[in-house]
Structures are given as structure tokens and as C-alpha cells.
Scaffold this active site. Structure first.
Site, mmCIF file in Angstrom:
data_model
loop_
_atom_site.group_PDB
_atom_site.id
_atom_site.type_symbol
_atom_site.label_atom_id
_atom_site.label_comp_id
_atom_site.label_asym_id
_atom_site.label_seq_id
_atom_site.Cartn_x
_atom_site.Cartn_y
_atom_site.Cartn_z
ATOM 1 N N GLN A 74 0.816 -1.208 0.000
ATOM 2 C CA GLN A 74 0.000 0.000 0.000
ATOM 3 C C GLN A 74 0.853 1.263 0.000
ATOM 4 O OE1 GLN A 74 -3.109 0.020 2.928
ATOM 5 N NE2 GLN A 74 -3.794 -2.049 2.446
ATOM 6 N N ARG A 118 2.265 2.376 4.832
ATOM 7 C CA ARG A 118 1.870 3.255 3.744
ATOM 8 C C ARG A 118 2.970 4.145 3.188
ATOM 9 N NH1 ARG A 118 -3.277 2.861 6.564
ATOM 10 N NH2 ARG A 118 -4.471 1.447 5.255
ATOM 11 N N GLY A 179 -8.444 3.176 15.960
ATOM 12 C CA GLY A 179 -9.810 3.663 16.140
ATOM 13 C C GLY A 179 -10.837 2.539 16.168
ATOM 14 N N TRP A 228 -4.177 7.484 10.701
ATOM 15 C CA TRP A 228 -3.502 6.344 10.084
ATOM 16 C C TRP A 228 -3.075 6.515 8.634
ATOM 17 C CZ3 TRP A 228 -6.604 4.527 6.145
ATOM 18 C CH2 TRP A 228 -7.996 4.633 6.287
ATOM 19 N N ASN A 246 -12.327 7.423 12.325
ATOM 20 C CA ASN A 246 -13.692 7.246 12.831
ATOM 21 C C ASN A 246 -13.777 7.249 14.360
ATOM 22 O OD1 ASN A 246 -12.406 4.414 12.217
ATOM 23 N ND2 ASN A 246 -13.797 4.116 13.922
ATOM 24 N N ASP A 289 -18.454 4.609 9.967
ATOM 25 C CA ASP A 289 -17.018 4.343 9.811
ATOM 26 C C ASP A 289 -16.450 5.062 8.588
ATOM 27 O OD1 ASP A 289 -14.490 3.334 10.200
ATOM 28 O OD2 ASP A 289 -14.945 1.317 9.475
ATOM 29 N N ASP A 291 -14.081 7.195 7.910
ATOM 30 C CA ASP A 291 -12.840 7.894 8.276
ATOM 31 C C ASP A 291 -12.602 9.073 7.338
ATOM 32 O OD1 ASP A 291 -10.954 5.799 10.046
ATOM 33 O OD2 ASP A 291 -12.445 4.814 8.773
ATOM 34 N N ARG A 316 -14.853 10.351 2.413
ATOM 35 C CA ARG A 316 -15.435 9.009 2.327
ATOM 36 C C ARG A 316 -16.966 9.066 2.422
ATOM 37 N NH1 ARG A 316 -12.512 4.271 5.936
ATOM 38 N NH2 ARG A 316 -14.197 2.742 5.918
#
Lengths: 523, 261
Positions: A74, A118, A179, A228, A246, A289, A291, A316
Site C-alpha cells: 500500500q 503506507r 480507532g 492512520w 472514525n 465508519d 474515516d 469518504r
């Protein structure tokens, strides 16, 4: 002459300027890709113009570099003067960016298996990576030798750190994740040279702090709010922008009445002090959720006739937002998906006008977008020449469930149940081009059969947009029209955002695709 | 799990001596007395200090052994191996345990059985007279061309550590092979090869920079056959300095603790 002796003799007193200065990060060499979003504004726009709409159909694979310890990379690669740094959980690889040959590899031991990874950041001669056991580690950029490590959070509490580290002047910013486990998040700034922690900002206000009263009772103690992904930065304002995750429990909001600050917000933090300058919450009291970690894209542009420092953010939750990044003032917001049923719009202040009856229920309730989101952590891009904001979009609804759950310390799921894809219509991924200031859709490219998020985009100054998808295709799109001009099947689901860089005058496009880093160039 | 294996696995993260079933323990004194006994008793067949002998193998070589646990080793020392040339030497129980401690110390990583010596003096030798820090790093300090030694005691056997300082190896490991490159645009770069293939090299130069070159950019490439690591430390250092240096290196077994506050 004996080479060994010669080398030893030559070794004395070699002290050189560091490879990457803060000034480089502010104004990177066109060939380099020095930060997650290339530049601090996270526009993800390469100034390179060798690969054009006219010749992109000749693009060919230059090399493939496998990292087989993981199934889905990722990370966004970082490229410094021909050296590419790519991270996987517990690993960093330095790669010759022209040939795909390994230079060094660092492994964290003992390796904790928790979450994705990441990306790294660079400053001076160091490469910074955060780890699944929630440490920030500094490595020598030339050898991968570990120089120091600093604890971000307690591993045994359930924390881990998948966030791409973020280097600014003399500091490295690190986030954490937890979270979904009811663990509260924070942002840390560490001294870039020594690893000493300089400040910490908690995403959930502590008792006595403003915003604490947006949490019912003791619910703030397990409120979540992860950090994150990574952030953006305005050097002039000295403000760091970071999207917050979240609230917990994710789907069960009955015991945390209130807006639940600063979850589902973007925050502006003074980089020197770690103090909150302003915040904007996209989804108050979220129960889906959603985020809000999506990368804030910073653009200086005219807005209603005046030059302004803007922030663009596709959330999102399905809305595209334009904010004033000096003050956090809401300027404009509009849906960037067709199927959005949870709000009828936004108020003058940008607060969603909720539709009652779409919250999760024990039996399951229909909501659009689904929890996987209208977009997610894959990066958008902005091209100043077209004035378009490019974003990977998912159309599709979900069924969301809720159930009361007791918090368990130590990193156990605290989501208050979950969601599934709506059986009525499969999810569908698109790349969409939005007008920066109005959010109006200028074109879209449908990625047929693709339904999973994760693949981002990169823009180039020659008028191209490169996009990945879950079928493993990298596709070059015309930045003005969205017309596909080239594609390559990497064979593995792409769950990372591509980059474009140059080495010695040759332009490359690269992405982490499945377990491989793949790079392309013209013949 | 076999205790010895467990000790090996845990060794890189542990500064204390390994767990032991040896009733005498495994302190440096026990190991040293075992070494003396071994050299008096076993060297007719085995070599001195656990090296290979004329008729019997080395005790600490990098190979697989049939007897690995302390109990197995002690039983062989005490009773021999029936049906082979390995006899019982008529040792006492206590003597057999001392020799067992010595044999195990040959096979464990250095940090498990760190030898005696003045560790602080050894560190001075590392950064000073030994000039080790010109190429090697410990916790972020030192040179770049050599291996990072921050955890060397936890990853190398004591015998391997000693031999690295005293015995020239024919082929430097990948990543540390010395080379001199002349490029077609007239530059000469010396350093070590981090990687190479027919079509490109990745060289860490003595200018502390990476030089990534494709074959069409290279006019000539001269590879060194031996490591740039000197292997005459038993000569360039006094016996005491050498002992102190090994004592220091043996105790390097974990990276620095976290600096966060």
C-alpha cells in the site's frame, strides 16, 4: 596499490551535505518524488513532461521488483536522486530506480504482524518509517542501517502505526491506528535527528479541553480517532493538515451522543507547538465508519474572484469540500457520487443535513455510500493547468448493522458490528475529474469490473492522469477528457497510489501493484 | 523447543546469558575453566580451543551436530560415544559440565557467553586505535562501508567474531565487495558494491554516496578479491586490547532503547 588500504586511507574525513534538505522538500527537484503526495500540498502532480498524450501508448515496463512478505503493498514509493525507497510492514527496501535492483533492505525484528504500511519520508540522510509495533525508526538512506527508534505507542495496548511518516523542517510527524479498537489516536512530532518527542496532539479532547463535551459521559475514553494515513503541510502558514479517523464503536453510536470531535475531521495543527489552530468536521457523530483520513489537497487559487489558500477534500462520506485553509472556513461542498442517501445537502457552515432513518440497525439498514466509502485513503491529484481535482470514486451502497459491544482493552475490535455490500447493485469504481472550486464533474472513467478501493492517481504536467484499479490495470487517461490512452495489466490488485519520477533525464511512472513495484518508461 | 535453539533465537534481544541446565551455570569463569580442561583432555583428537583436530571435528564449526543439548553434550563428554573412536576420558561429573559449558559457548552467539575483558577499554579501541568506526556503525555512529555492528554480539558466534578480526576471507560477502569504477564521463569512484549484475551496479562510494550505474555508463570496473576489512587485529592490537575489543563487541546485542519521552 592495495585497494583495501587505499579505501581506508580515503575514508578519513568525508563529511558531505545531507541528501535531502528541508528546502528540497519545499521545492523538490522535478525528477524527485520526496513526499507521499510529491509536494507538501499533496497535489500529486509531477512537473515531468517527457511522457505525453501523444507518446504514452509506447510506454513499456522498465522493471518489476517483488516484495513477497506481504500480499498487497500500500506504500507510495519515495524517489531521491535515482534511489527509490519502498516500505512494507516491518520492511524498507532501497531500489535503483532505473533498474529495479536492490541496494539494501531493512527488516524489523522481531516482526509484529499488524496492519499495512503506507510509506516512508526522507530528510537529511535519513529515511523514516513507522512500524506495526508502533515505533518510528530512522534508517541511514545509504545503507539501511538503523540510527534510532522512538516509541509512538504501546504495542501491547493494541496500537500500530501504518501511517506514512511525514517530514518537515527538523521534525518527523507520525500517526497511529487503533480507532476500530476503541483506542484513542494522536499525532506525534519527533526531532528528526535524535528521535526525541517534541509534541503530541490528542485527537480526542481531554477533560477540560474544548470539544470534550461533544462526547457523552465517558465515551471519549474509547473514542478512537486514528491518524492512520498521512498529512499535508503549508510552510508559509506553518500548519500541518491531517485527516482524522472514525469514532468508536464505529457503527453503534447510542452511547456516544454528540458530535464526537475531532473524529471525521480535518485538523490544522501548528507545526511548532502541536496546538490545534482550527478544525472542520465532515461527519459529526458518524455511525458509518467514514474515516476522514483522505488526503487534504492544498491549492492556491482564485475563489469567487479572490486569490485564496484553499483546501480540497473528497470525503469518504460522499461530499467534496472546499475550505479556506487559513481559517478552516467552509466555502463549498457538493456530492461527488450519484448515490448518496444519508444527507440532503450541507448547511452554510458545511454541516450535513441528515436524512433520518439511515443509521445502522440490528437488522441492517441501507445506506449510500457504503462504509467502504465514496472514496478512501487512495490519493487524489490536482492538475493546476486543467484546474481539475482527480479522485478514485466508488459508487455503491451497503447494509450497515449495529450491536452494543463492551470495550476490551488490548487491541480488540470495538466496532459495534459492521456492513456488507448492498445485494441490489454491485459496487463500481470510477476515476472522476471535478472542477476544483465547484466540484462539478467534468468527466469520468468507469473501471469495468473494478469494485474495490485502494488504487490512487497521479497527474503529470504533460496532461496525463495515471490510475490503477483492483483488476491490476494501470491506465493512462487524458487529463482533459478522461480518454484512456494506454494500459498495462500488472496481474495483481493495485492498492496503492502511483508516482512519476525521473532519473538522468528519463521519466518513469511507478506503482506498487500487489506484491510488486512496477515501473514504466518510454523506449 | 530445544533449549539451545531457544537461546539462539532469543539471543539478539537479550543481554543476559542464555538459560542453562548446567548445574555449574555458564559464567565466564566456568567457560574458561572448561576451556582449560578441554585443551588438557580433548586435544589429542580435537583441535585446541575447539578447533578441528587431526582425528576429530571442531566443536564450534558452522555445521550440524548430533548432540546439541547441554545434557547430550555432557553425556558424550562423560561417557564417550560407544562404537566410535570417541572414548570416555575418565572425567568427573563436574569436569564434564565445565567442558560442556565451554563447548556450548563455542556454538552460541557471542552475547550468550560474552568473554571477559574491559568493555570500556574495548569501546575505546573500537573508535580509536582499531579504527573500526571508520567503516562500521554502532547505533547510528560510525562509517557506512562496513556492516552495522549494533547487534553483532547477538548475531555472531564468538569464534566467528574472533576470526573476522584475524583471518582473511577469500570472498567478501555480497554488499561489501570493494570495487573501483571508471565511468565513461571520466570519473573514478571507489567503494563497495551493494549489488551488481551484467547490466548495472549499485556502488556505495567512499564519498558516502550511492552511485547507480548502468553498464553503458561504465568504462571499467575493477573488483577487489578481498574485503577491505583488515584481519590482522591480533597483530596491530596488544593481546589485552584485542581481548577488550572482543569483550565489547560480544556485548552488542540490541539496538539502543527508545529515545521518546
Amino acid at each position: 596499490m592495495n585497494m583495501a588500504r587505499l579505501l581506508i586511507a580515503l575514508l578519513a574525513a568525508t563529511s558531505l551535505a545531507a541528501q535531502v534538505s528541508y528546502e528540497d522538500l519545499v521545492n523538490p527537484d522535478p525528477e524527485d518524488w520526496l513526499t507521499y503526495g510529491r509536494t507538501y500540498d499533496s497535489q500529486r502532480h509531477s512537473p515531468l513532461t517527457q511522457i505525453t498524450p501523444e507518446n504514452v501508448d509506447q510506454l513499456e515496463a522498465a522493471w518489476i521488483y517483488p516484495i513477497t512478505s506481504t500480499t498487497r503493498l500500500q506504500a507510495v514509493p519515495i524517489v531521491v536522486d535515482g534511489v527509490m525507497y519502498v516500505s512494507a510492514p516491518n520492511e524498507v527496501h532501497a531500489i535503483d530506480a532505473r533498474t529495479g535492483r536492490n541496494i539494501w533492505k531493512w527488516n524489523r525484528t522481531p516482526a509484529v504482524n499488524r496492519g499495512p504500511e503506507r510509506g516512508v519520508s526522507v530528510l537529511g540522510d535519513l529515511v523514516y518509517v513507522s512500524t506495526p509495533d508502533a515505533y518510528l525508526v530512522a534508517l541511514d538512506a545509504r545503507t539501511g542501517s538503523q540510527v534510532w527508534e522512538a516509541k509512538i505507542a504501546e504495542t501491547k495496548d493494541g496500537y500500530y502505526s501504518p501511517a506514512a511518516t511525514f517530514a518537515i523542517d527538523g521534525k518527523v510527524i507520525a500517526g497511529n491506528a487503533a480507532g476500530d479498537y476503541g483506542l484513542n489516536g494522536w499525532l506525534d512530532a519527533f526531532d528528526a535527528e535524535t528521535g526525541e518527542r517534541l509534541w503530541r496532539w490528542y485527537t480526542i479532547p481531554q477533560p477540560g479541553e474544548p470539544g470534550h463535551d461533544t462526547w457523552e459521559g465517558d465515551s471519549w475514553k474509547t473514542g478512537g480517532g486514528g491518524t492512520w494515513l498521512t498529512g499535508s503541510y503549508d510552510p508559509e502558514l506553518n500548519l500541518l493538515y491531517w485527516g482524522i479517523g472514525n469514532p468508536a464503536p464505529d457503527f453503534y453510536g447510542d452511547d456516544r451522543e454528540g458530535d464526537n470531535l475531532y473524529t471525521e475531521s480535518v485538523v490544522a495543527i501548528d507545526a511548532d507547538t502541536g496546538k490545534l489552530k482550527w478544525y472542520f468536521q465532515f461527519t459529526p457523530h458518524d455511525v458509518h465508519d467514514w474515516d476522514s483520513v483522505e488526503i487534504p489537497v492544498l491549492v492556491d487559487a482564485e475563489y469567487e474572484g479572490k486569490p485564496r489558500k484553499l483546501m480540497a477534500h473528497a470525503d469518504r462520506n460522499g461530499f467534496y469540500y472546499v475550505l479556506d485553509r487559513e481559517t478552516g472556513e467552509f466555502l463549498h461542498g457538493t456530492p461527488f457520487i450519484d448515490e448518496l442517501n444519508w444527507a440532503t445537502g450541507l448547511t452554510e457552515k458545511g454541516r450535513p443535513i441528515r436524512v433520518p432513518g439511515v443509521e445502522p440497525t440490528p437488522q441492517g439498514n441501507f445506506v449510500c455510500p457504503s462504509t467502504s466509502g465514496a472514496t478512501n485513503w487512495m490519493s487524489p491529484a490536482y492538475n493546476p493547468a486543467t484546474g481539475l481535482f482527480y479522485v478514485a470514486v466508488k459508487e455503491g451502497c451497503g447494509i450497515s448493522y449495529k450491536a452494543k459491544q463492551e470495550f476490551r482493552p488490548g487491541g480488540f475490535g470495538f466496532m459495534g458490528t459492521g456492513y456488507v455490500e448492498s445485494p441490489e447493485e454491485p459496487w463500481q469504481m470510477f476515476v472522476r475529474a471535478l472542477d476544483l472550486t465547484t466540484g462539478e464533474r467534468k468527466w469520468e472513467y468507469k473501471q469495468i469490473t473494478s469494485k474495490q478501493y485502494g488504487a490512487g492517481v497521479v497527474s503529470t504536467a504533460s496532461g496525463l492522469l495515471f490510475a490503477g484499479d483492483d483488476q491490476g490495470f494501470m491506465t493512462a487517461l487524458h487529463a482533459e477528457t478522461g480518454e484512456p490512452l494506454w494500459h498495462f495489466n500488472t496481474g495483481m490488485r493495485i492498492s496503492a497510489s502511483p508516482i512519476s519520477y525521473g532519473v538522468k533525464g528519463k521519466q518513469y511512472v511507478a506503482v506498487a501493484a500487489g506484491v510488486n513495484v512496477v515501473a514504466w518508461r518510454l523506449p | 523447543m530445544n533449549r539451545f535453539l531457544a537461546a539462539l533465537l532469543l539471543a539478539p534481544f537479550s543481554l543476559v546469558a542464555a538459560d542453562t541446565n548446567n548445574p555449574l551455570g555458564n559464567s565466564p569463569e566456568v567457560v574458561e575453566s572448561g576451556r582449560q580442561l578441554y585443551n588438557e583432555t580433548c586435544t589429542v583428537c580435537h583441535g585446541v580451543d575447539g578447533e578441528a583436530g587431526d582425528r576429530a571435528p571442531a566443536m564450534g564449526a558452522a555445521r550440524r551436530y548430533a548432540h546439541n543439548t547441554e545434557e547430550e553434550i555432557q553425556q558424550v563428554v562423560l561417557r564417550g560415544i560407544p562404537g566410535t573412536q570417541m572414548p570416555s576420558m575418565g572425567l568427573s561429573e563436574e569436569q564434564s559440565w565445565r567442558i560442556t559449558a565451554f563447548i556450548r559457548s563455542l556454538r552460541a552467539v557471542a552475547a550468550d557467553f560474552p568473554p571477559e575483558g574491559d568493555v570500556a577499554r574495548g569501546e575505546e579501541v573500537f573508535w580509536g586505535k582499531g579504527e573500526c568506526g571508520q567503516c562500521h556503525r554502532i547505533n547510528g555512529r560510525g562509517g557506512l562501508l562496513g556492516q552495522d555492528l549494533s547487534a553483532v554480539g547477538g548475531s555472531m558466534r564468538l569464534s566467528a567474531l574472533r576470526s573476522a578480526l584475524t583471518e582473511a576471507k577469500p570472498h567478501p560477502p555480497l554488499g561489501f565487495r570493494p570495487a573501483t569504477v571508471k565511468t565513461k564521463d571520466g570519473k573514478t569512484i571507489r567503494g563497495v558494491l551493494k549489488n551488481e549484475h551484467n547490466f548495472s551496479i549499485q556502488l556505495l562510494g567512499d564519498d558516502d554516496r550511492l552511485h547507480l550505474l548502468t553498464s553503458d555508463e561504465i568504462a571499467s570496473l575493477e573488483r577487489g578479491d578481498t574485503s577491505i576489512m583488515p584481519t590482522d587485529y591480533d597483530e596491530r592490537l596488544t593481546e589485552q586490547e584485542f581481548r577488550d575489543l572482543v569483550a565489547f563487541l560480544s556485548r552488542l546485542s540490541a539496538s539502543k532503547p527508545s529515545k521518546s519521552r
